[in-house]
Each structure stands twice: as C-alpha cells, then as structure tokens.
Design an enzyme around this catalytic site. Structure first.
Site, PDB file in Angstrom:
ATOM      1  N   GLU A  55     -24.624   4.521   4.186  1.00  0.00           N
ATOM      2  CA  GLU A  55     -25.643   5.615   4.097  1.00  0.00           C
ATOM      3  C   GLU A  55     -25.732   6.506   2.480  1.00  0.00           C
ATOM      4  O   GLU A  55     -26.602   6.978   2.398  1.00  0.00           O
ATOM      5  CB  GLU A  55     -25.974   6.197   5.291  1.00  0.00           C
ATOM      6  CG  GLU A  55     -24.857   7.304   5.572  1.00  0.00           C
ATOM      7  CD  GLU A  55     -24.067   7.994   7.002  1.00  0.00           C
ATOM      8  OE1 GLU A  55     -25.201   7.666   7.673  1.00  0.00           O
ATOM      9  OE2 GLU A  55     -23.603   8.922   7.357  1.00  0.00           O
ATOM     10  N   LYS A  56     -24.140   6.033   2.196  1.00  0.00           N
ATOM     11  CA  LYS A  56     -24.383   6.866   0.613  1.00  0.00           C
ATOM     12  C   LYS A  56     -24.256   6.783  -0.468  1.00  0.00           C
ATOM     13  O   LYS A  56     -23.921   6.514  -1.570  1.00  0.00           O
ATOM     14  CB  LYS A  56     -22.753   8.197   1.187  1.00  0.00           C
ATOM     15  CG  LYS A  56     -22.350   8.405   2.101  1.00  0.00           C
ATOM     16  CD  LYS A  56     -22.478   9.945   1.896  1.00  0.00           C
ATOM     17  CE  LYS A  56     -22.273  10.847   3.001  1.00  0.00           C
ATOM     18  NZ  LYS A  56     -21.084  11.051   3.746  1.00  0.00           N
ATOM     19  N   LEU A 101     -22.730  -0.481   0.397  1.00  0.00           N
ATOM     20  CA  LEU A 101     -23.132  -0.859   1.705  1.00  0.00           C
ATOM     21  C   LEU A 101     -23.119   0.483   2.566  1.00  0.00           C
ATOM     22  O   LEU A 101     -22.656  -0.097   3.896  1.00  0.00           O
ATOM     23  CB  LEU A 101     -23.202  -1.746   2.043  1.00  0.00           C
ATOM     24  CG  LEU A 101     -23.288  -2.677   0.390  1.00  0.00           C
ATOM     25  CD1 LEU A 101     -22.622  -4.123   1.083  1.00  0.00           C
ATOM     26  CD2 LEU A 101     -25.232  -3.842   0.959  1.00  0.00           C
ATOM     27  N   TYR A 120       0.560  -0.929   0.059  1.00  0.00           N
ATOM     28  CA  TYR A 120       0.077  -0.109   0.232  1.00  0.00           C
ATOM     29  C   TYR A 120       1.038   1.410  -0.014  1.00  0.00           C
ATOM     30  O   TYR A 120       2.134   1.430   0.835  1.00  0.00           O
ATOM     31  CB  TYR A 120      -0.989  -0.323   1.680  1.00  0.00           C
ATOM     32  CG  TYR A 120      -2.040  -1.506   1.539  1.00  0.00           C
ATOM     33  CD1 TYR A 120      -2.397  -2.178   0.014  1.00  0.00           C
ATOM     34  CD2 TYR A 120      -2.403  -1.234   2.874  1.00  0.00           C
ATOM     35  CE1 TYR A 120      -2.688  -2.897   0.022  1.00  0.00           C
ATOM     36  CE2 TYR A 120      -3.558  -2.570   3.018  1.00  0.00           C
ATOM     37  CZ  TYR A 120      -3.794  -3.121   2.103  1.00  0.00           C
ATOM     38  OH  TYR A 120      -4.498  -4.307   1.361  1.00  0.00           O
ATOM     39  N   GLY A 132     -13.810  -5.482   2.234  1.00  0.00           N
ATOM     40  CA  GLY A 132     -15.059  -4.665   1.451  1.00  0.00           C
ATOM     41  C   GLY A 132     -15.750  -5.195   2.128  1.00  0.00           C
ATOM     42  O   GLY A 132     -17.031  -5.052   1.676  1.00  0.00           O
ATOM     43  N   PRO A 133     -16.463  -4.705   3.379  1.00  0.00           N
ATOM     44  CA  PRO A 133     -17.614  -4.608   3.788  1.00  0.00           C
ATOM     45  C   PRO A 133     -18.651  -3.881   4.221  1.00  0.00           C
ATOM     46  O   PRO A 133     -20.367  -4.878   3.218  1.00  0.00           O
ATOM     47  CB  PRO A 133     -17.383  -4.943   5.341  1.00  0.00           C
ATOM     48  CG  PRO A 133     -16.257  -4.395   5.906  1.00  0.00           C
ATOM     49  CD  PRO A 133     -15.196  -5.128   3.824  1.00  0.00           C
ATOM     50  N   VAL A 134     -17.574  -2.621   3.450  1.00  0.00           N
ATOM     51  CA  VAL A 134     -19.786  -1.850   2.610  1.00  0.00           C
ATOM     52  C   VAL A 134     -19.269  -1.643   1.096  1.00  0.00           C
ATOM     53  O   VAL A 134     -19.500  -0.384   0.367  1.00  0.00           O
ATOM     54  CB  VAL A 134     -18.865  -0.179   4.174  1.00  0.00           C
ATOM     55  CG1 VAL A 134     -19.653  -0.858   5.049  1.00  0.00           C
ATOM     56  CG2 VAL A 134     -17.382  -0.156   3.528  1.00  0.00           C
ATOM     57  N   GLY A 187     -18.385   1.751  -0.027  1.00  0.00           N
ATOM     58  CA  GLY A 187     -19.662   2.633   0.178  1.00  0.00           C
ATOM     59  C   GLY A 187     -20.903   2.414  -0.205  1.00  0.00           C
ATOM     60  O   GLY A 187     -21.894   3.099  -0.304  1.00  0.00           O
TER      61      GLY A 187
HETATM   62  N1  NAP Z   1      -6.512  -8.067  -1.709  1.00  0.00           N
HETATM   63  C1  NAP Z   1      -6.183  -7.647  -0.516  1.00  0.00           C
HETATM   64  O1  NAP Z   1      -5.632  -8.136   0.744  1.00  0.00           O
HETATM   65  C2  NAP Z   1      -7.131  -6.221  -0.165  1.00  0.00           C
HETATM   66  C3  NAP Z   1      -7.400  -5.543  -1.045  1.00  0.00           C
HETATM   67  C4  NAP Z   1      -8.703  -4.999  -0.684  1.00  0.00           C
HETATM   68  C5  NAP Z   1      -8.529  -4.199   0.451  1.00  0.00           C
HETATM   69  N2  NAP Z   1      -7.657  -5.052   1.266  1.00  0.00           N
HETATM   70  C6  NAP Z   1      -7.784  -4.671   2.785  1.00  0.00           C
HETATM   71  O2  NAP Z   1      -9.504  -4.674   3.092  1.00  0.00           O
HETATM   72  C7  NAP Z   1      -8.887  -3.382   4.114  1.00  0.00           C
HETATM   73  C8  NAP Z   1     -10.908  -2.730   3.348  1.00  0.00           C
HETATM   74  O3  NAP Z   1     -10.957  -3.177   2.104  1.00  0.00           O
HETATM   75  P1  NAP Z   1     -11.676  -1.790   1.813  1.00  0.00           P
HETATM   76  O4  NAP Z   1     -10.966  -0.192   1.709  1.00  0.00           O
HETATM   77  O5  NAP Z   1     -11.747  -2.156   0.019  1.00  0.00           O
HETATM   78  O6  NAP Z   1     -12.721  -2.104   1.486  1.00  0.00           O
HETATM   79  P2  NAP Z   1     -14.416  -1.027   2.251  1.00  0.00           P
HETATM   80  O7  NAP Z   1     -13.652  -1.204   3.757  1.00  0.00           O
HETATM   81  O8  NAP Z   1     -15.819  -1.378   2.147  1.00  0.00           O
HETATM   82  O9  NAP Z   1     -14.437   0.174   1.492  1.00  0.00           O
HETATM   83  C9  NAP Z   1     -13.532   0.771   2.153  1.00  0.00           C
HETATM   84  C10 NAP Z   1     -13.687   2.499   2.243  1.00  0.00           C
HETATM   85  O10 NAP Z   1     -15.530   2.512   1.720  1.00  0.00           O
HETATM   86  C11 NAP Z   1     -15.913   3.792   1.684  1.00  0.00           C
HETATM   87  N3  NAP Z   1     -16.329   3.565   2.785  1.00  0.00           N
HETATM   88  C12 NAP Z   1     -16.109   3.180   4.515  1.00  0.00           C
HETATM   89  N4  NAP Z   1     -17.246   4.024   5.154  1.00  0.00           N
HETATM   90  C13 NAP Z   1     -17.998   4.326   4.522  1.00  0.00           C
HETATM   91  C14 NAP Z   1     -18.897   5.231   4.695  1.00  0.00           C
HETATM   92  N5  NAP Z   1     -19.670   5.329   6.168  1.00  0.00           N
HETATM   93  N6  NAP Z   1     -19.481   6.074   4.190  1.00  0.00           N
HETATM   94  C15 NAP Z   1     -18.667   6.046   2.807  1.00  0.00           C
HETATM   95  N7  NAP Z   1     -18.142   5.721   2.042  1.00  0.00           N
HETATM   96  C16 NAP Z   1     -18.016   4.531   2.771  1.00  0.00           C
HETATM   97  C17 NAP Z   1     -14.876   4.947   1.396  1.00  0.00           C
HETATM   98  O11 NAP Z   1     -14.177   4.923   0.356  1.00  0.00           O
HETATM   99  P3  NAP Z   1     -13.924   6.856   0.031  1.00  0.00           P
HETATM  100  O12 NAP Z   1     -12.668   6.311   0.340  1.00  0.00           O
HETATM  101  O13 NAP Z   1     -13.663   6.561  -1.706  1.00  0.00           O
HETATM  102  O14 NAP Z   1     -15.172   7.621   0.548  1.00  0.00           O
HETATM  103  C18 NAP Z   1     -13.239   3.664   2.460  1.00  0.00           C
HETATM  104  O15 NAP Z   1     -12.610   4.555   1.624  1.00  0.00           O
HETATM  105  C19 NAP Z   1      -8.640  -2.460   3.158  1.00  0.00           C
HETATM  106  O16 NAP Z   1      -8.375  -0.979   3.870  1.00  0.00           O
HETATM  107  C20 NAP Z   1      -7.414  -2.582   3.346  1.00  0.00           C
HETATM  108  O17 NAP Z   1      -6.863  -3.090   4.441  1.00  0.00           O
HETATM  109  C21 NAP Z   1      -6.842  -6.497   1.590  1.00  0.00           C
END
Ligand code: NAP
Length: 303
Positions: free
Chosen positions: A207-208, A205, A51, A198-200, A203
């Site tokens: 409120e946005k 999933l 990262y 990626g639980p949300v 975003g």
């Molecule tokens: N291959 C892998 O191992 C791999 C790949 C990806 C991720 N990961 C890890 O998994 C973690 C989580 O995955 P992810 O970041 O892809 O997925 P995520 O948690 O579903 O999405 C995070 C993004 O969703 C948006 N978000 C989060 N909460 C929100 C809210 N309450 N309202 C509106 N938008 C919201 C933000 O986007 P914006 O910043 O654009 O506003 C945030 O950066 C990462 O941080 C990383 O540590 C691992």
C-alpha cells in the site's frame, strides 16, 4: 494458513517470515513480529548465517526458543559466505565441505537447535566444486544434523546442476510479478519447492507503493526505468487495488512458498491482511497480470 509439503517430509506455511530485516536494535519489536507471525499460522522462518554476521541467527534463535514448546515451526538458514563474526566482515565465498561442516556447528549454536530443518547454500557459482558441496549437505543430512537442504540461486547453470545432481528440496529466488525471471525455471522443477523471496519487492508491491517507488527505485530496477515502474504499478492497481494480495496470488499460481520480510509489526499485519484477501487466480486473471508486466529472463550464467 495454507501449507506446502516439501520432499523431506515436512511442511512450510505458504506465507513465511523472512527474518533478514527484523529490527535487530529493537528486540521487543522483533519478538512482537515473530510472536504475531506464529499466532497467524506462519510456521517457516528464514534466516542466514551472513545476515548481520551471525547476529540475525542469534536473535531469531533466542526469540524462537521461547516459543518452541507452544508452536510447531521450522527454521531455515544458509551457508557459504565465510565471515569474521568479531570483525563483522565477509571474508570469502566458501562452498567447501570442510567449511560447511564447521559453519553448521556455529549456526546450530546461534539458533539454539540440535538440528537445522532447511540448510541452504547461500549462492554458488558454476566454478565451485559442486559435487563436494553436495556431498557435504548429504553427509549432514545422513548424520541428522540437517533435515533437508536447498539452494538460494538465480544462476540458471547452477540451478540446472543442482537439479540434476543433488536432492535439493528447495530453491530460493527473488520472485514477484515484476521480477518474474523465475517463470522459466519454475515450469520444470519437479519436486523442488520454490521459495519466493522479495514478494513485495521491498514494499513496491504494497500500500506504500508510490512512496517506495520514490525512495527506493529512483534508478528503476531490472529492465524498468522509474517511470516505467510507475506505469506498471498503475496497470497492476487497475487489476487489484491490493498489490500485496496480487503478488501473493501470482506466487500461489506458481505454487511458491512466499518468504516475506518485514521490519515492523505494522508491515506484518498489513501483509497478513493481504494474505487473507488473496484468492486463487483464474487463468484469465493470471494472464492480465502477465500482460501488465514485462516478461523477463535471466541474462547471465546460463551456460
Ligand atoms: N540471496 C538470498 O538468499 C536472500 C536475499 C535476500 C533476502 N532473502 C530472504 O528473503 C526474505 C524476503 O526478502 P526481502 O526482505 O528482500 O524482500 P521483501 O520481503 O519483498 O521485502 C522486505 C522489505 O519490504 C518492505 N515491506 C515489507 N512489507 C511491507 C509493507 N506491508 N509495506 C511497506 N513496506 C513493506 C520492508 O522494507 P523496510 O524495512 O525498508 O521498510 C521490508 O523490510 C528476507 O527476509 C530473507 O530472509 C534471501
């Protein structure tokens, strides 16, 4: 905050912080996010050497080191993508033992720790010399350089191999009600803990939801067109108006650790509110969610 125990003898908070999207250009906000997470009982922080080509580990290490005496927490990072830190570019996928044993030293240094709690292989293919990779992780564990190891993979054949031939404690996959491809995997994991990234769904999933649907999912995702996603979101909203809580409940039903990424304190606080609202689904409530979405499966990399 609930905690889930993994097999190497430590616990991860059910809601954990994915650090990939922390605002690197705004250290004050990044520190506020981490401090708020710690205050809310989040004890697991996920990063990766790749990262921002080492910069994310450096930031997370710098901030968390300030809180180490006050809070008990664990840190996970990942390895396997060789990169040039100075040029800030990826060189190659490299799961060799010699590379992993060198790369871990850099991660320890950037994270300011003597031991990495959870060291994960950041991908992997069936063509890798997997036994060599596994022996590297086992050696690092034996030497006390890491406490535990896992993989981040969405390839069924790779997952099956590590399930059978290694002592991985965790498996990270994108997992939420819409990307429910891991469902067939989690049924049969024994003592391997699933870490749901990626639980949300960026975003979608949250409120946005509708704003995110327009801005980030113009072309749809997986088997969904943009229009189908909209219809699915509407169905999910008829089950629970808080889509984040709905996703957390769905993941809890699957015993997952929820690794949620945020880029602002506002997002973290909103997710924490949803976490507080999330309950335990009955089988009937769980079926309603499954009926509202498509049941997806991993297509490639099965044999
Ligand atoms: N291959 C892998 O191992 C791999 C790949 C990806 C991720 N990961 C890890 O998994 C973690 C989580 O995955 P992810 O970041 O892809 O997925 P995520 O948690 O579903 O999405 C995070 C993004 O969703 C948006 N978000 C989060 N909460 C929100 C809210 N309450 N309202 C509106 N938008 C919201 C933000 O986007 P914006 O910043 O654009 O506003 C945030 O950066 C990462 O941080 C990383 O540590 C691992």
């Amino acid at each position: 905050m609930r905690n889930l125990k993994i097999k190497d003898g430590f616990s991860l908070s059910e809601l954990s912080l994915g650090c990939m999207n922390l605002p690197l250009d705004n250290k004050v906000e990044a520190e506020k996010i981490i401090e708020s997470a710690l205050n809310a009982g989040i004890t697991y922080f996920d990063t990766a050497d790749l990262y921002q080509f080492g910069e994310n580990e450096k930031l997370v290490g710098e901030i968390l080191s300030k809180y180490r005496s006050q809070y008990d927490f664990t840190l996970g990072t990942k390895v396997g993508n060789q990169f040039d830190e100075k040029k800030q570019e990826k060189i190659a996928w490299n799961p060799t033992a010699s590379y992993i044993k060198e790369a871990v030293k850099d991660s320890l240094h950037r994270l300011r720790v003597d031991q990495i709690d959870l060291y994960q292989l950041h991908g992997g293919t069936i063509e890798d010399d997997k036994d060599e990779t596994i022996s590297a992780f086992e050696d690092l564990k034996q030497d006390g350089i890491i406490k535990s190891y896992g993989i981040s993979s969405i390839r069924m054949n790779v997952i099956d191999y590590y399930k059978q031939h290694s002592s991985i404690a965790t498996l990270m996959m994108q997992f939420n009600p819409i990307d429910n491809r891991p469902l067939e995997v989690v049924e049969d994991l024994n003592d391997i803990q699933v870490l749901a990234r990626g639980p949300v769904m960026k975003g979608l999933l949250s409120e946005k939801s509708l704003k995110v649907l327009d801005e980030k999912f113009d072309d749809g995702v997986l088997d969904y067109s943009n229009e189908q996603l909209k219809e699915t979101i509407e169905s999910l909203l008829s089950i629970n108006t808080d889509l984040t809580a709905l996703s957390y409940e769905f993941l809890r039903k699957n015993d997952a650790v929820i690794v949620n990424g945020v880029s602002s304190v506002e997002q973290l606080n909103s997710n924490l509110k949803s976490y507080d609202k999330a309950g335990d689904l009955t089988d009937e409530e769980y079926s309603r969610i499954l009926n509202a979405v498509k049941t997806l499966q991993y297509g490639e990399h099965r044999i």
